[in-house]
Scaffold this motif. Structure first.
Motif, mmCIF file in Angstrom:
data_model
loop_
_atom_site.group_PDB
_atom_site.id
_atom_site.type_symbol
_atom_site.label_atom_id
_atom_site.label_comp_id
_atom_site.label_asym_id
_atom_site.label_seq_id
_atom_site.Cartn_x
_atom_site.Cartn_y
_atom_site.Cartn_z
ATOM 1 N N ILE A 40 0.816 -1.212 0.000
ATOM 2 C CA ILE A 40 0.000 0.000 0.000
ATOM 3 C C ILE A 40 0.847 1.257 0.000
ATOM 4 O O ILE A 40 0.402 2.328 -0.418
ATOM 5 N N THR A 41 2.121 1.155 0.441
ATOM 6 C CA THR A 41 2.991 2.322 0.474
ATOM 7 C C THR A 41 3.288 2.781 -0.954
ATOM 8 O O THR A 41 3.746 1.987 -1.773
ATOM 9 N N PRO A 42 3.059 4.047 -1.282
ATOM 10 C CA PRO A 42 3.287 4.514 -2.655
ATOM 11 C C PRO A 42 4.756 4.644 -3.010
ATOM 12 O O PRO A 42 5.607 4.824 -2.139
ATOM 13 N N ILE A 43 5.044 4.573 -4.315
ATOM 14 C CA ILE A 43 6.407 4.701 -4.829
ATOM 15 C C ILE A 43 6.404 5.638 -6.038
ATOM 16 O O ILE A 43 5.365 5.850 -6.662
ATOM 17 N N ASN A 44 7.578 6.176 -6.357
ATOM 18 C CA ASN A 44 7.751 7.026 -7.536
ATOM 19 C C ASN A 44 9.019 6.564 -8.249
ATOM 20 O O ASN A 44 10.084 6.530 -7.642
ATOM 21 N N ILE A 45 8.876 6.215 -9.524
ATOM 22 C CA ILE A 45 10.008 5.680 -10.287
ATOM 23 C C ILE A 45 10.332 6.597 -11.458
ATOM 24 O O ILE A 45 9.716 6.516 -12.523
ATOM 25 N N ASP A 46 11.270 7.493 -11.272
ATOM 26 C CA ASP A 46 11.900 8.270 -12.361
ATOM 27 C C ASP A 46 10.925 8.832 -13.388
ATOM 28 O O ASP A 46 11.173 8.782 -14.598
ATOM 29 N N GLY A 47 9.807 9.335 -12.934
ATOM 30 C CA GLY A 47 8.886 9.957 -13.870
ATOM 31 C C GLY A 47 8.169 9.005 -14.801
ATOM 32 O O GLY A 47 7.541 9.436 -15.769
ATOM 33 N N THR A 48 8.251 7.696 -14.544
ATOM 34 C CA THR A 48 7.548 6.725 -15.387
ATOM 35 C C THR A 48 6.387 6.060 -14.656
ATOM 36 O O THR A 48 5.457 5.560 -15.290
ATOM 37 N N PHE A 49 6.454 6.031 -13.326
ATOM 38 C CA PHE A 49 5.365 5.449 -12.545
ATOM 39 C C PHE A 49 5.316 6.140 -11.190
ATOM 40 O O PHE A 49 6.338 6.271 -10.515
ATOM 41 N N ASN A 50 4.139 6.594 -10.811
ATOM 42 C CA ASN A 50 3.944 7.232 -9.514
ATOM 43 C C ASN A 50 2.570 6.840 -8.989
ATOM 44 O O ASN A 50 1.562 7.145 -9.621
ATOM 45 N N ASN A 51 2.525 6.143 -7.850
ATOM 46 C CA ASN A 51 1.218 5.808 -7.284
ATOM 47 C C ASN A 51 0.964 6.501 -5.952
ATOM 48 O O ASN A 51 0.187 6.024 -5.128
ATOM 49 N N PHE A 52 1.629 7.646 -5.774
ATOM 50 C CA PHE A 52 1.225 8.537 -4.693
ATOM 51 C C PHE A 52 -0.132 9.143 -5.047
ATOM 52 O O PHE A 52 -0.528 9.198 -6.214
ATOM 53 N N PHE A 53 -0.814 9.633 -4.021
ATOM 54 C CA PHE A 53 -2.105 10.285 -4.232
ATOM 55 C C PHE A 53 -1.925 11.794 -4.217
ATOM 56 O O PHE A 53 -0.920 12.318 -3.720
ATOM 57 N N ASN A 54 -2.912 12.493 -4.739
ATOM 58 C CA ASN A 54 -2.844 13.948 -4.793
ATOM 59 C C ASN A 54 -3.067 14.587 -3.424
ATOM 60 O O ASN A 54 -2.473 15.614 -3.107
ATOM 61 N N SER A 55 -3.930 13.977 -2.617
ATOM 62 C CA SER A 55 -4.296 14.566 -1.335
ATOM 63 C C SER A 55 -4.922 13.509 -0.440
ATOM 64 O O SER A 55 -5.256 12.407 -0.892
ATOM 65 N N ARG A 104 8.644 -4.950 -13.745
ATOM 66 C CA ARG A 104 9.872 -5.380 -13.075
ATOM 67 C C ARG A 104 10.431 -4.246 -12.201
ATOM 68 O O ARG A 104 10.856 -4.469 -11.071
ATOM 69 N N LYS A 105 10.396 -3.019 -12.709
ATOM 70 C CA LYS A 105 10.869 -1.877 -11.935
ATOM 71 C C LYS A 105 10.018 -1.667 -10.682
ATOM 72 O O LYS A 105 10.534 -1.368 -9.595
ATOM 73 N N ILE A 106 8.718 -1.827 -10.830
ATOM 74 C CA ILE A 106 7.812 -1.653 -9.689
ATOM 75 C C ILE A 106 8.080 -2.718 -8.632
ATOM 76 O O ILE A 106 8.193 -2.414 -7.432
ATOM 77 N N PHE A 107 8.183 -3.973 -9.054
ATOM 78 C CA PHE A 107 8.424 -5.052 -8.097
ATOM 79 C C PHE A 107 9.776 -4.882 -7.407
ATOM 80 O O PHE A 107 9.905 -5.157 -6.205
ATOM 81 N N GLU A 108 10.786 -4.448 -8.157
ATOM 82 C CA GLU A 108 12.095 -4.219 -7.548
ATOM 83 C C GLU A 108 12.020 -3.100 -6.509
ATOM 84 O O GLU A 108 12.600 -3.199 -5.425
ATOM 85 N N LYS A 109 11.313 -2.032 -6.842
ATOM 86 C CA LYS A 109 11.161 -0.905 -5.916
ATOM 87 C C LYS A 109 10.449 -1.340 -4.643
ATOM 88 O O LYS A 109 10.751 -0.847 -3.545
ATOM 89 N N TYR A 110 9.518 -2.274 -4.781
ATOM 90 C CA TYR A 110 8.780 -2.768 -3.620
ATOM 91 C C TYR A 110 9.546 -3.849 -2.847
ATOM 92 O O TYR A 110 9.065 -4.352 -1.844
ATOM 93 N N GLY A 111 10.718 -4.232 -3.313
ATOM 94 C CA GLY A 111 11.566 -5.144 -2.561
ATOM 95 C C GLY A 111 11.316 -6.619 -2.780
ATOM 96 O O GLY A 111 11.811 -7.456 -2.017
ATOM 97 N N PHE A 112 10.569 -6.976 -3.820
ATOM 98 C CA PHE A 112 10.415 -8.392 -4.140
ATOM 99 C C PHE A 112 11.765 -8.934 -4.598
ATOM 100 O O PHE A 112 12.498 -8.259 -5.329
ATOM 101 N N ASN A 113 12.108 -10.149 -4.189
ATOM 102 C CA ASN A 113 13.396 -10.699 -4.624
ATOM 103 C C ASN A 113 13.315 -11.144 -6.089
ATOM 104 O O ASN A 113 12.228 -11.298 -6.655
ATOM 105 N N SER A 114 14.471 -11.345 -6.701
ATOM 106 C CA SER A 114 14.524 -11.596 -8.144
ATOM 107 C C SER A 114 13.786 -12.866 -8.547
ATOM 108 O O SER A 114 13.169 -12.915 -9.619
#
Length: 220
Positions: A40-55, A104-114
């Motif tokens: 549920i914790t949001p992440i931001n990946i180099d301007g290609t994926f952002n699942n933070f909320f606006n407010s 793959r970038k999202i899963f890596e950012k979330y700490g899933f192992n390879s």
């Protein structure tokens, strides 16, 4: 003969089991949910994926719709849903095809192992469901193993299938009207009364979603 089938990735040791009779799952089998791997914790990946909320207001509204309407709607479905093309189109539920790089970038950012990431992607059973009842709605991404749905993360800004570079180059969001809806052939509008692209017809509004920064775990 009953057979025990594996559960979702990284659920070793879990009590979850899918039981088949004679190697086949009844099409009327109910859908089962697990949040074991849900992030549920949001992440931001180099301007290609952002699942933070606006407010906070947006977060509360979208999560309320998810819990109060979307998940109950999905829970009333059966395993046969995934073979009903008309209904999956109406619900905007589909496999995540050709999205391996961003996933793959999202899963890596979330700490899933390879190993888990390889299993998730190579299994080709990753789906997204649009949370209905709101234009420009949140997507929830999940892995499906037969009738067991393992929720993984949220895509509230519809970034998995929107590429800001292509949008800028092609002006692909500038439409004055929808020819499908105008011709009265939009099953989606008939079924859920929302349009998945409605909030993204404004290119400035879409691009602004990449700078959203509300984190419910830090701002609640």
């Amino acid at each position: 003969m009953k057979a025990v089938v594996k559960g979702p990735a990284n659920l070793a040791g879990s009590e979850f089991r899918i039981v088949k009779n004679n190697g086949k799952l009844d099409t009327d089998a109910p859908l089962l949910f697990t949040f074991h791997n849900f992030k549920i914790t949001p992440i931001n990946i180099d301007g290609t994926f952002n699942n933070f909320f606006n407010s906070q207001e947006e977060y509360v509204r979208k999560i309320t719709i998810l819990m109060d309407k979307a998940l109950p709607l999905l829970s009333n479905e059966r395993y046969s849903l995934f073979n009903d093309l008309s209904k999956t189109k109406a619900m905007h539920l589909h496999r995540l095809n050709d999205r391996e790089d961003i996933l793959r970038k999202i899963f890596e950012k979330y700490g899933f192992n390879s190993d888990v990431i390889d299993e998730l992607i190579e299994g080709a059973e990753l789906y997204q469901l649009e949370v209905p009842f709101e234009n420009g709605a949140t997507r929830i991404v999940f892995e499906r193993i037969d009738n067991l749905i393992s929720f993984l993360f949220l895509d509230p800004n519809h970034h998995i299938y929107m590429n800001p570079k292509l949008v800028n180059n092609d002006n692909s969001l500038f439409y004055e009207y929808c020819p499908i809806y105008k011709s009265k052939t939009c099953k989606r509008m008939d079924y859920l009364h929302t349009c998945f692209a409605f909030d993204y017809l404004d290119i400035e509004k879409y691009l602004s979603t990449f700078s959203y920064g509300y984190d419910p775990s830090k701002n609640s």
